[in-house]
Scaffold this active site. Structure first.
Site, PDB file in Angstrom:
ATOM      1  N   ASP A  11      -4.637   8.685  15.700  1.00  0.00           N
ATOM      2  CA  ASP A  11      -3.594   8.151  14.827  1.00  0.00           C
ATOM      3  C   ASP A  11      -3.485   6.652  15.089  1.00  0.00           C
ATOM      4  O   ASP A  11      -3.130   6.232  16.192  1.00  0.00           O
ATOM      5  CB  ASP A  11      -2.263   8.851  15.121  1.00  0.00           C
ATOM      6  CG  ASP A  11      -1.196   8.528  14.090  1.00  0.00           C
ATOM      7  OD1 ASP A  11      -1.488   7.769  13.143  1.00  0.00           O
ATOM      8  OD2 ASP A  11      -0.067   9.026  14.234  1.00  0.00           O
ATOM      9  N   ASP A 105      -4.999   6.589   8.120  1.00  0.00           N
ATOM     10  CA  ASP A 105      -4.853   6.215   9.527  1.00  0.00           C
ATOM     11  C   ASP A 105      -4.886   7.386  10.491  1.00  0.00           C
ATOM     12  O   ASP A 105      -4.525   7.238  11.655  1.00  0.00           O
ATOM     13  CB  ASP A 105      -3.543   5.443   9.723  1.00  0.00           C
ATOM     14  CG  ASP A 105      -2.328   6.274   9.327  1.00  0.00           C
ATOM     15  OD1 ASP A 105      -2.496   7.259   8.586  1.00  0.00           O
ATOM     16  OD2 ASP A 105      -1.206   5.930   9.748  1.00  0.00           O
ATOM     17  N   GLU A 106      -5.326   8.545  10.026  1.00  0.00           N
ATOM     18  CA  GLU A 106      -5.220   9.735  10.866  1.00  0.00           C
ATOM     19  C   GLU A 106      -6.386  10.675  10.595  1.00  0.00           C
ATOM     20  O   GLU A 106      -6.771  10.873   9.449  1.00  0.00           O
ATOM     21  CB  GLU A 106      -3.887  10.431  10.567  1.00  0.00           C
ATOM     22  CG  GLU A 106      -3.532  11.572  11.471  1.00  0.00           C
ATOM     23  CD  GLU A 106      -2.179  12.164  11.105  1.00  0.00           C
ATOM     24  OE1 GLU A 106      -1.760  13.092  11.814  1.00  0.00           O
ATOM     25  OE2 GLU A 106      -1.550  11.723  10.118  1.00  0.00           O
TER      26      GLU A 106
END
Length: 472
Positions: A11, A105-106
């Site tokens: 993350d 973003d993950e």
């Protein structure tokens, strides 16, 4: 359940805000809030400097301004975020062919599917620390929090334990001990409403949840949620990492600055949204069958209306006509604060007449503008945070604007904090900046030659408009 810690969850920390701080030297170490700038906007991401003041994602922007009035409030630059995300995802795919992106973003990574996987704990730590260091170098300073465990559930929970810029590995066999004292909200999917229902029955921690009979949880939360929570409370999660996630729907929506009752205006907005959805379908080589209109009234009451077509389509005209038909049966007397158009039932084939011409939607004669009434194109809108270029001063970003003026700070990620100048909003020397997704990279911007070999000279970024969404 796996016998080794080989599922990784990564993350990127405060991603949107961190990209802005990276590219804007004057904002480093200061509170930054990214999201909808209008009084009805919501926070997308807040930097850690803003979070100490109580600002959180999904908070109304008006509340964020009252909590942290000295922050920089930026509208966001999706091209820059996608460029950074592309670098990170390319690096993750070097670790394993099984990378499951959850958002920009993950992502989950199945380390066991990668080359030369070594389950030894020391080797695992060295491998993951090298990965985090590479990502920081490749993205010019963005940090990532990482969790590694024997399942997706525990890997995701682990990535939160040492945020930001941390790493936590859950040793196999310690899952129940780690999970037990945590609040039930640590389990993904347990939101405020579910947590409150559980609290009323005396359940606040995972240990307390684990002590409840599964049938009791089913009676309280329903069959699917009750059984799922009973299983996850015991850290029982055998879901695999899936490299390709099939899109289930494509939608576009927007919130108006003021409630709208003008049907003609809403028809134009809905038609535009339908054509944007069709464009997304065509770029993804997809078609869809069920058209949905989403509306939200002034009092936040939200409704959806749907219609199912005879066969899958990607026709802008057909989608627009279908959405407009749904709007025609909608009561607008109270005013709408939000409208959206979406399509589901996706397929990779189309069942349209190949010889049908996609003609514009015919509006009633009363709504057709006279040639004399057609206004010139509106001036460029300078949103706070957006990249700009000045013929004399070079590259910078919008500090603020209004009343026909725009203020620009001239700096980039490669400079120190720069000077601020104000111009007329229509200054011919001022244009949208060149820090977008097609900016050529210098060789020294890619520190890992193997990653560089996998990337094109320009990172391809689909032209996604703010407000677009793809759900999976």
């Amino acid at each position: 359940m796996r016998s080794t810690a080989s599922v990784l969850h990564l993350d990127l920390d405060a991603f949107f805000a961190s990209v802005e701080q990276r590219d804007k030297p004057s904002l480093r170490g200061k509170p930054v809030i990214v999201g909808g700038i209008g009084h009805r906007g919501v926070v997308s991401t807040a930097s850690y400097e803003a979070r100490v003041h109580g600002v959180r994602s999904a908070m109304r922007m008006a509340e964020a301004r009252s909590r942290c009035p000295h922050a920089a409030f930026l509208s966001g630059r999706f091209d820059a975020y996608r460029e950074a995300s592309a670098l990170v995802m390319a690096r993750l795919r070097q670790e394993s062919p099984l990378v499951e992106p959850l958002s920009l973003d993950e992502a989950f990574v199945d380390l066991a599917a990668g080359p030369d996987h070594d389950p030894d704990p020391d080797a695992l730590l060295a491998r993951v620390e090298a990965l985090r260091a590479d990502i920081e170098d490749l993205t010019h300073g963005l940090t990532a929090s990482v969790g590694v465990a024997s399942s997706k559930l525990m890997a995701k929970i682990a990535s939160e334990i040492r945020k930001p810029d941390g790493l936590f590995v859950v040793a196999p066999g310690t899952e129940l001990e780690l999970l037990g004292p945590m609040q039930v909200t640590a389990i993904p999917g347990v939101g405020p409403a579910t947590a409150e229902r559980l609290r009323r029955t005396g359940v606040s921690t995972v240990d307390e949840l684990r002590s409840r009979d599964e049938d009791e949880l089913v009676r309280l939360l329903g069959s699917a949620s009750g059984r799922s929570l009973a299983r996850l409370s015991r850290a029982d999660d055998d879901r695999p990492v899936v490299a390709e996630r099939e899109a289930k729907s494509i939608s576009v929506e927007d919130t108006f600055p003021d409630d709208v009752t003008d049907r003609a205006r809403l028809e134009r907005v809905v038609e535009t949204m339908a054509r944007r959805v069709a464009d997304r379908l065509r770029r993804g080589h997809l078609s869809g069958r069920t058209v949905t209109l989403k509306i939200r009234y002034h009092d936040f009451e939200t409704h959806t209306r749907s219609t199912t077509l005879p066969g899958p389509t990607d026709s802008p005209g057909l989608l627009a006509r279908s959405a407009l038909a749904l709007l025609a049966s909608t009561d607008l007397s109270g005013g709408l604060r939000l409208v959206g158009v979406g399509i589901s039932g996706l397929a990779d084939w189309v069942q349209d007449d190949l010889f049908e011409e996609d003609e514009p939607i015919d509006l009633p004669p009363s709504e057709q503008p006279d040639a004399a009434d057609v206004a010139p194109p509106p001036p460029v809108s300078w949103s706070p945070g957006n990249d700009v270029h000045h013929r004399t001063h070079g590259d910078g970003w919008v500090w603020g604007g209004g009343l026909g003026r725009v203020t620009v700070r001239f700096e980039t990620r490669l400079t120190g904090p720069g000077p601020v100048h104000t111009f007329a909003a229509d200054d011919p020397d001022l244009s949208p900046g060149h820090e977008g997704p097609t900016r050529p990279r210098r060789p020294d911007e890619l520190v890992d030659p193997e990653v560089a070999a996998d990337l094109p000279d320009h990172v391809p970024v689909p032209p996604v408009e703010p407000g677009d969404s793809v759900t999976a």
